[in-house]
Design an enzyme around this catalytic site. Structure first.
Site, short mmCIF file in Angstrom:
data_model
loop_
_atom_site.label_atom_id
_atom_site.label_comp_id
_atom_site.label_asym_id
_atom_site.label_seq_id
_atom_site.Cartn_x
_atom_site.Cartn_y
_atom_site.Cartn_z
N ASP A 147 2.91 -1.24 -1.87
CA ASP A 147 4.27 -1.08 -1.34
C ASP A 147 4.37 0.15 -0.45
OD1 ASP A 147 4.18 0.83 -3.32
OD2 ASP A 147 5.98 0.16 -4.38
N ASP A 183 1.32 -5.64 -4.64
CA ASP A 183 2.20 -4.71 -5.36
C ASP A 183 3.54 -5.38 -5.65
OD1 ASP A 183 2.17 -2.20 -6.48
OD2 ASP A 183 2.11 -1.13 -4.56
N LYS A 229 0.31 -5.68 -9.10
CA LYS A 229 0.29 -4.31 -9.64
C LYS A 229 1.72 -3.87 -9.87
CE LYS A 229 -0.59 -0.42 -7.08
NZ LYS A 229 0.69 0.30 -7.24
N GLU A 277 4.18 -0.42 -11.66
CA GLU A 277 4.16 0.98 -12.09
C GLU A 277 4.80 1.14 -13.46
OE1 GLU A 277 6.01 3.42 -9.08
OE2 GLU A 277 4.65 2.70 -7.51
N GLU A 337 -2.71 8.01 -10.43
CA GLU A 337 -2.41 8.74 -9.19
C GLU A 337 -1.98 10.17 -9.49
OE1 GLU A 337 0.14 6.68 -6.43
OE2 GLU A 337 0.37 8.46 -5.16
#
Ligand code: KIV
Length: 264
Positions: A44, A83, A113, A115, A181
């Site tokens: 993204d 994403d 994916k 978060e 990250e």
């Protein structure tokens, strides 16, 4: 041969480090695929790198499908991860299933994916049960930038244990890999050693199983300050500027087009 989830697990089992790069269009995806990059992420970061937004927050599911489709049309072997943009999976499990399903059915990605840690574990397990491979993303999670108060290193001090626990929750929920990250390298190593699924680091030090970079950072196409963890492997931004100036100069001087580039 097309890369599969099993190949990605086998990299870790064999102790073979690998890379992932982001891609947002067909021409770059084709080049990276032909270069043998095993995993492409239609991140993204599309919002910032391609669409001109200042964060990933405005990116929509339709934006993602549009660009992920271009990437999957171009690749032959790379495993493509799409994403899930902000608010495409947070509101309810059924919305998450619907949107992840769109990624596979309409864009043709191999996995999605998303978060977050423990709070998304249930969503991850429902997606996995439905046959959708899921990559997790912990540490600096850019969709939470407003809550985190900026793009800063995560997992220092006590927060390290939370990230480690979140990583274990994601693995238990069935995630096949995990992006880490902007965390201290000691935490990158601890998470990597604690999981059987591969960790893919970006600013997480040298001990993760794989490394990912954002394509535009990696190619030197981003302007201004980049995070400390970015290494530029090319200077395409300078090349683009040089080429545009040279084209303009030749047209102004009347040296382009010459007879080689004209029809009789
Ligand atoms: O969206 C993205 O490009 C990412 C990478 C930074 C891993 O999530």
């Amino acid at each position: 041969m097309p890369i599969t989830v099993r190949d990605i697990h086998a990299f870790k089992q064999r102790g073979e480090r690998f890379i992932m790069l982001t891609a947002y269009d067909a021409s770059m995806a084709r080049l990276l695929d032909q270069a043998g990059v095993p995993v492409l992420l239609v991140g993204d970061t599309l919002g910032e790198m391609v669409l001109g937004h200042s964060s990933t927050i405005p990116v929509t599911m339709d934006d993602m499908i549009h660009h992920a489709s271009a990437v999957t049309r171009a690749v032959e072997n790379a495993f493509v991860v799409g994403d899930m943009p902000f608010m495409s999976y947070q509101a309810s499990t059924s919305e998450a299933l619907h949107n992840a399903g769109r990624h596979l059915k309409e864009a043709g990605v191999n996995a999605v994916k998303l978060e977050g840690g423990g709070r998304v574990a249930e969503v991850v397990s429902r997606l996995v049960e439905s046959g959708i491979p899921v990559m997790g993303h912990l540490g600096l999670t850019p969709q939470s930038v407003n809550q985190l108060g900026g793009y800063r290193v995560q997992g220092r001090g006590e927060a390290a244990q939370r990230i480690l626990q979140d990583a274990k929750h994601l693995e238990a929920a069935g995630a096949f890999a995990l992006v880490l990250e902007a965390v201290p390298q000691a935490l990158g190593r601890e998470v990597t050693q604690s999981l059987s699924i591969p960790t893919i680091g970006i600013g997480a030090g040298p001990h993760t199983d794989a490394q990912v970079l954002v394509l535009h950072d990696f190619l030197g196409l981003t302007m201004g300050r980049t995070p400390r963890f970015v290494k530029r492997y090319a200077s395409l931004g300078d090349e683009v500027t040089r080429a545009a100036k040279e084209f303009a100069r030749e047209v102004v001087e009347g040296t382009f087009p010459d007879s080689e580039h004209s029809y009789d």
